[in-house]
Write an enzyme that holds these catalytic residues in place. Structure first.
Site, PDB file in Angstrom:
ATOM      1  N   HIS A 175       0.886  -1.100  -0.011  1.00  0.00           N
ATOM      2  CA  HIS A 175      -0.091  -0.121  -0.049  1.00  0.00           C
ATOM      3  C   HIS A 175       0.918   1.231   0.004  1.00  0.00           C
ATOM      4  CE1 HIS A 175       0.469  -0.129   4.411  1.00  0.00           C
ATOM      5  NE2 HIS A 175       0.237   1.150   4.359  1.00  0.00           N
ATOM      6  N   LYS A 179       0.627   5.479  -2.233  1.00  0.00           N
ATOM      7  CA  LYS A 179       0.481   6.739  -1.379  1.00  0.00           C
ATOM      8  C   LYS A 179       1.027   7.812  -2.400  1.00  0.00           C
ATOM      9  CE  LYS A 179       1.536   4.867   3.116  1.00  0.00           C
ATOM     10  NZ  LYS A 179       0.481   5.309   4.345  1.00  0.00           N
ATOM     11  N   HIS A 237       7.735  -2.237   2.231  1.00  0.00           N
ATOM     12  CA  HIS A 237       7.451  -0.707   2.276  1.00  0.00           C
ATOM     13  C   HIS A 237       9.074  -0.205   2.036  1.00  0.00           C
ATOM     14  CE1 HIS A 237       3.707  -1.820   3.267  1.00  0.00           C
ATOM     15  NE2 HIS A 237       3.713  -1.551   4.598  1.00  0.00           N
ATOM     16  N   LYS A 335       7.868   0.263  16.490  1.00  0.00           N
ATOM     17  CA  LYS A 335       6.602   0.436  16.796  1.00  0.00           C
ATOM     18  C   LYS A 335       6.855   1.031  18.133  1.00  0.00           C
ATOM     19  CE  LYS A 335       3.909  -2.552  14.404  1.00  0.00           C
ATOM     20  NZ  LYS A 335       3.008  -1.865  13.057  1.00  0.00           N
TER      21      LYS A 335
HETATM   22  C1  BG6 Z   1       1.496  -2.322   7.397  1.00  0.00           C
HETATM   23  C2  BG6 Z   1       2.035  -3.214   8.479  1.00  0.00           C
HETATM   24  O1  BG6 Z   1       1.830  -3.002   6.082  1.00  0.00           O
HETATM   25  O2  BG6 Z   1       1.918  -1.189   7.579  1.00  0.00           O
HETATM   26  C3  BG6 Z   1       1.434  -2.633   9.837  1.00  0.00           C
HETATM   27  O3  BG6 Z   1       1.718  -4.614   8.519  1.00  0.00           O
HETATM   28  C4  BG6 Z   1       1.987  -0.903   9.939  1.00  0.00           C
HETATM   29  O4  BG6 Z   1       2.409  -3.151  10.781  1.00  0.00           O
HETATM   30  C5  BG6 Z   1       1.468  -0.337   8.517  1.00  0.00           C
HETATM   31  O5  BG6 Z   1       1.459  -0.436  10.896  1.00  0.00           O
HETATM   32  C6  BG6 Z   1       1.586   1.050   8.366  1.00  0.00           C
HETATM   33  O6  BG6 Z   1       1.123   1.726   7.396  1.00  0.00           O
HETATM   34  P1  BG6 Z   1       0.809   3.222   7.262  1.00  0.00           P
HETATM   35  O7  BG6 Z   1       0.196   3.366   6.010  1.00  0.00           O
HETATM   36  O8  BG6 Z   1       0.052   3.548   8.340  1.00  0.00           O
HETATM   37  O9  BG6 Z   1       2.280   3.790   7.376  1.00  0.00           O
END
Ligand code: BG6
Length: 484
Positions: A175, A179, A237, A335
């Site tokens: 995802h 963005k 990511h 985290k």
């Molecule tokens: C996800 C992870 O892919 O991305 C999560 O599994 C994480 O652990 C999240 O919290 C973060 O996404 P974003 O868009 O909030 O940065």
């Protein structure tokens, strides 16, 4: 067809994004959504679930007429993922929906389910005849990470999918690629003349890619434990952010060309030989977050007291090519850190000579160009400037900021809106292909193997910026982390 409708992702992201697309007029009027789960729900019950998630999480305002139109295409099939009869019912439901809504027989299968279930579901889809497309119609499968837990398992997953779907029918969701600010890395690099000449080892000292979250694992113990920060975020990511930051210019934005450049740069990434000296991992301990006391990872519900899963990971990688030789890329994620921020910082070398008294440049640090991915979307350029009014020439850091909100009226759509729309349009540049995923595992596997033999991760206080070992690893290179 959405599998995993009761999961967090479906509720918070996928279903609201479908509504937001409908609200923006981007879905065809005949669009249908079929949920599949082991619940005794009728169509109306599922529609109510979708409604509630839309009311709570959609980005755009709720409009009754949009909802009514969408709700007419909502169906539900109750059943177990292992039950062939349930998939036959699914097929009948979908065919009936095609006839009623004029969908042209185009079907996307969205697997928002634990990866262990992919083989079962893909086989069921095939056996029920759902994967065969009539002439002129398409079939697409959408899968969510984790795409395996190492290179070998990623390759077997590739095989499971390849047995049933062609490569251009498989959409792997990362995802971050949906963005706006991430896509903007390519626009800024390749639409302008002033950055690219500096984008190499001659001018860049190091690049720091940070994804920090202030939240803990929430209710995701079942998913997170045993996976950890590196597999959860770096493998996908952060390595994608690295690829976009470091790749060469593609011939065009044709998906094949972009992919080719990303693959080329990922293939050149190496991890230092001495993994212990150039990586760090940690696990959050109790601490404070936003003025509230919070528990440590090992006290989270559902986490075994002896868990060695890391909730913070930092690694240095290098890129063995002419452009980047000698420029370390530092990737870190965690985290329960100081605050939620994701950024890519390109840190430049010091000017080779400063014609000022050394006392005049005490407050001058490195020039940096920072892509602020979230939450405060924009770009910052840091450089030295004369302090006005003082006698002599005192130079200090200043920043020049581009904020999305100042230049553009529309707020950025959610990543899932863009990605779901691209699945429906069959537009794949934002979806990593099997080879990119495999290359990322090739980078990470040696680190994960080494960590698996290294006992417990270092504890770090919640609300801080990670374990001491993270500071030590970068200090060994004579550098420091940016404080986002
Ligand atoms: C996800 C992870 O892919 O991305 C999560 O599994 C994480 O652990 C999240 O919290 C973060 O996404 P974003 O868009 O909030 O940065």
């Amino acid at each position: 067809m959405l599998f995993g409708v009761t999961g967090d992702l479906a509720r918070k992201k996928i279903m609201p994004a479908i509504y937001d697309l409908a609200n923006r007029g981007l879905l065809p009027p005949g669009f249908g959504l079929v949920g599949f789960a082991r619940r005794e729900w009728a169509d109306e019950d599922f529609a109510q679930e979708v409604h509630d998630s839309v009311r709570e999480f959609a980005r755009t305002p709720f409009r009754e007429e949009v909802w009514r139109q969408l709700a007419q295409g909502i169906r539900f099939v109750a059943g177990d993922l292992a039950d062939p009869q349930a998939f036959r019912t699914l097929r009948e439901t979908v065919l009936a929906l095609d006839a009623e809504r004029g969908t042209l027989g185009n079907h996307a299968f969205y697997l928002s389910i634990p990866p262990g279930l992919f083989p079962t579901v893909v086989a069921q889809i095939q056996q029920a005849g759902l994967a065969d497309s009539p002439a002129g119609a398409w079939r697409r499968v959408v899968i969510e990470k984790p795409f395996g837990h190492d290179l070998a398992s990623a390759e077997s997953l590739d095989q499971v999918l390849a047995d049933v779907f062609a490569p251009d029918e498989i959409f792997r969701i990362d995802h971050y690629l949906g963005k706006e600010t991430v896509q903007n890395i390519l626009a800024v690099r390749f639409a302008n003349e002033m950055f690219e000449p500096l984008w190499n080892s001659r001018y860049v000292d190091n690049i720091q890619i940070t994804q920090a979250e202030d939240i803990g694992i929430g209710g995701r113990a079942g998913y997170y434990d045993g996976i950890g920060a590196a597999r959860d975020v770096i493998q996908n990511h952060l390595l994608q952010l690295l690829a976009l930051t470091a790749m060469d210019e593609p011939l065009s934005f044709d998906p094949r060309q972009v992919r080719q450049e990303k693959e080329k740069v990922l293939a050149a990434v190496t991890v230092p030989q001495d993994i212990d000296r150039h990586t760090a991992r940690g696990q959050y301990a109790t601490g404070w977050q936003g003025g509230v006391p919070v528990v440590g990872y090992l006290e989270e519900p559902g986490i075994p007291a002896e868990s060695t899963t890391e909730t913070f990971a930092a690694i240095r990688v290098d890129i063995d090519n002419r452009r980047w030789a000698g420029v370390p890329f530092y990737l870190r994620t965690g985290k329960r850190l100081g605050r939620r921020v994701t950024e890519v910082a390109v840190v430049f070398k010091r000017a080779p000579h400063l014609p000022f008294a050394s006392t005049s440049v005490l407050e001058l640090s490195d020039n940096a160009l920072v892509f602020r991915i979230q939450p405060d979307e924009g770009i910052t350029l840091r450089f030295g400037s004369k302090v006005p009014g003082v006698s002599g020439m005192e130079v200090r850091d200043v920043t020049m900021d581009f904020q999305y909100g100042d230049s553009f009226v529309d707020t950025s759509p959610e990543a899932y809106e863009r990605l779901i729309l691209d699945v429906l349009l069959g537009d794949p540049p934002l979806f990593p292909q099997a080879r990119e995923v495999d290359l990322s595992w090739r980078i990470l596997d040696p680190v994960l193997e080494r960590w698996a033999d290294s006992g417990r991760p270092d504890a770090y206080a919640s609300g801080g910026w990670g374990p001491a070992s993270a500071y030590e690893m970068i200090a060994r290179d004579g550098r420091t982390w940016r404080r986002p």
